[in-house]
Enzyme design. Structure first.
Site, PDB file in Angstrom:
ATOM      1  N   LYS A   2       0.863  -1.189   0.000  1.00  0.00           N
ATOM      2  CA  LYS A   2       0.000   0.000   0.000  1.00  0.00           C
ATOM      3  C   LYS A   2       0.892   1.229   0.000  1.00  0.00           C
ATOM      4  O   LYS A   2       1.810   1.322   0.813  1.00  0.00           O
ATOM      5  CB  LYS A   2      -0.865  -0.031   1.271  1.00  0.00           C
ATOM      6  CG  LYS A   2      -1.561   1.275   1.645  1.00  0.00           C
ATOM      7  CD  LYS A   2      -2.959   1.351   1.072  1.00  0.00           C
ATOM      8  CE  LYS A   2      -3.769   2.518   1.618  1.00  0.00           C
ATOM      9  NZ  LYS A   2      -4.215   2.344   2.985  1.00  0.00           N
ATOM     10  N   ASP A  18     -12.905   0.025   3.537  1.00  0.00           N
ATOM     11  CA  ASP A  18     -12.130   0.777   4.533  1.00  0.00           C
ATOM     12  C   ASP A  18     -12.705   0.570   5.940  1.00  0.00           C
ATOM     13  O   ASP A  18     -12.637   1.465   6.780  1.00  0.00           O
ATOM     14  CB  ASP A  18     -12.040   2.269   4.178  1.00  0.00           C
ATOM     15  CG  ASP A  18     -10.675   2.865   4.534  1.00  0.00           C
ATOM     16  OD1 ASP A  18      -9.856   2.167   5.165  1.00  0.00           O
ATOM     17  OD2 ASP A  18     -10.442   4.047   4.211  1.00  0.00           O
TER      18      ASP A  18
HETATM   19 ZN   LIG Z   1      -7.734   2.551   4.320  1.00  0.00          ZN
END
Ligand SMILES: [Zn+2]
Length: 426
Positions: free
Chosen positions: A202, A333
């Site tokens: 990420k 998320d």
């Molecule tokens: Zn996130």
């Protein structure tokens, strides 16, 4: 009634007998017409056969037959963006940073169970969960979705992963993010995450809502830094990079740098859409989080203001990207949003212009494509892992029903039923 191992169990039960789920509305994740009176045969943790009940093959000896009474049979869902180590609600980095690491890990355990029970059988954790989380699930020590972990987000100094609030005090919490600047430093940082067992990487391509000193349209890593990271990850068994990218400039840097997915993408525009269509880059719009109103009592005032502004930006831009046919994979998320209602995302995708079937594919076969696991998961086809969900009613006529965990009646992973509300497999 709930069957399957609890979090106290030390090993997952073997699915000793073949299972036949029949009399269901089969939505197999391939996008064709749903099959009434559909059935799925599971053996040795794999799908052996799926199709109309009338055409089913001879059953292996000892098969347990389960009548799902017209409810939907779907592939297990895939959430491409979670944070098991974050509590959900509002993110307080100071509070998280002050917590002993072991406690943070223990607190992840019930969230992982909740996520599986919401219908998610595979999840990609984009920061906060290390390789031990994945192994604990794989070894049957914890009940949760199969995990792919990024371990920690890579971020430039002052970027989305730098939580030092504009002072020189303290250090950035290494369990959530690692700072790196410049191509050389990015090389070292990404190799270190791969050494620690990262399944994916990420990167912060823009600032964000929950970081104190930047804005969602500030650039994060530049294109050369992102390209370096994607090249190194690709050289490690084709591992893929997800970019936190909210403002348009950072979205373009991320796509040009070769990431597999743009996370959030709130200010996506036609230039980025063209490039993403050309390259097959996925958008993971995390609408669950975008649509969750910040709690003014929990969120810092600066975060509250940013959140309200960028919610409106997302509502203007995401539907256009969907209309233009950008590939979308489901990601919530959760960890920023509340854990355990992951499939609410499907209704948000439909509100943004997808068909119910399109949303289901975004949460199954398309998500599997993004994760590079389409040969194993995402559809109910012979030879795939037997990850499946039985859900009340017809999600094609009521997509929001999937977002309520009480309508997710059974969840099986690798052929093992973990949640089984009606005791079908008991
Ligand atoms: Zn996130």
């Amino acid at each position: 009634m709930i069957t399957g191992p609890t979090n106290e169990a030390t090993a997952a039960p073997a699915s000793a007998v073949p299972l036949l789920f029949h009399n269901g509305l089969l939505i197999d994740g391939r996008g064709g017409e749903p099959v009434r009176d559909g059935a799925v045969l599971v053996e040795d943790g794999l799908v052996r056969w799926a199709g109309p009940g009338a055409e089913r093959p001879e059953l292996p000896a000892g098969t347990r037959e389960m009548d799902v009474r017209g409810d939907a049979i779907l592939p297990g869902f895939i959430d491409c963006h979670v944070h098991m180590a974050a509590p959900g609600g509002a993110l307080d980095h100071a509070q998280l940073g002050a917590m002993p690491r072991s406690l943070r890990t223990f607190l992840s355990a019930p969230r992982m169970r909740q996520t599986l029970f919401a219908g998610v059988t595979t999840a990609r954790d984009l920061g906060g969960a290390d390789a031990g989380h994945r192994k604990a699930v794989d070894d049957g020590l914890l009940v949760g979705p199969r995990l792919l972990v990024a371990i920690a987000m890579l971020s430039p100094t002052g970027g989305h992963g730098d939580f030092r609030a504009g002072t020189d005090d303290g250090v950035t919490d290494p369990t959530m993010s690692r700072l790196a600047d410049g191509v050389d430093d990015c090389r070292r940082a990404v190799r270190d995450l791969l050494r620690k067992g990262a399944d994916c990487i990420k990167v912060a391509a823009t600032g964000g809502v929950w970081s104190p000193t930047d804005q969602p349209d500030d650039d994060g890593f530049l294109e050369d830094e992102i390209r370096t990271i994607t090249e190194i990850a690709a050289g490690h068994r084709g591992k893929r990079v997800a970019a936190h990218a909210q403002g348009r400039g950072g979205i373009l840097n991320a796509v040009r740098g070769g990431v597999a997915s743009v996370e959030h993408g709130y200010e996506i525009d036609d230039e980025a859409i063209d490039l993403m269509l050309e390259r097959g880059t996925f958008l993971v719009p995390t609408l669950t989080t975008a649509n969750t109103d910040p709690d003014p009592l929990k969120a810092a005032s600066w975060a509250y203001a940013k959140k309200k502004h960028w919610q409106a930006v997302a509502r203007r831009h995401i539907p256009h990207a969907i209309e233009r046919g950008v590939r979308v994979a489901m990601g919530t998320d959760c960890g920023i949003a509340e854990h355990g209602t992951n499939l609410r995302e499907l209704a948000y995708l439909v509100e943004s212009g997808m068909t119910p079937m399109g949303a289901i594919l975004a949460g199954t076969s398309e998500a599997a494509e993004l994760l590079g696991l389409a040969h194993e998961i995402g559809t109910l086809e012979p030879g795939k892992r037997a990850d499946l969900v039985i859900a009340r009613g017809n999600p094609l006529t009521d997509i929001a029903s999937l977002g309520k965990p009480e309508n997710v009646l059974l969840v099986a992973k690798d052929g093992v039923p973990y949640k089984d509300t009606d005791g079908l497999a008991a």
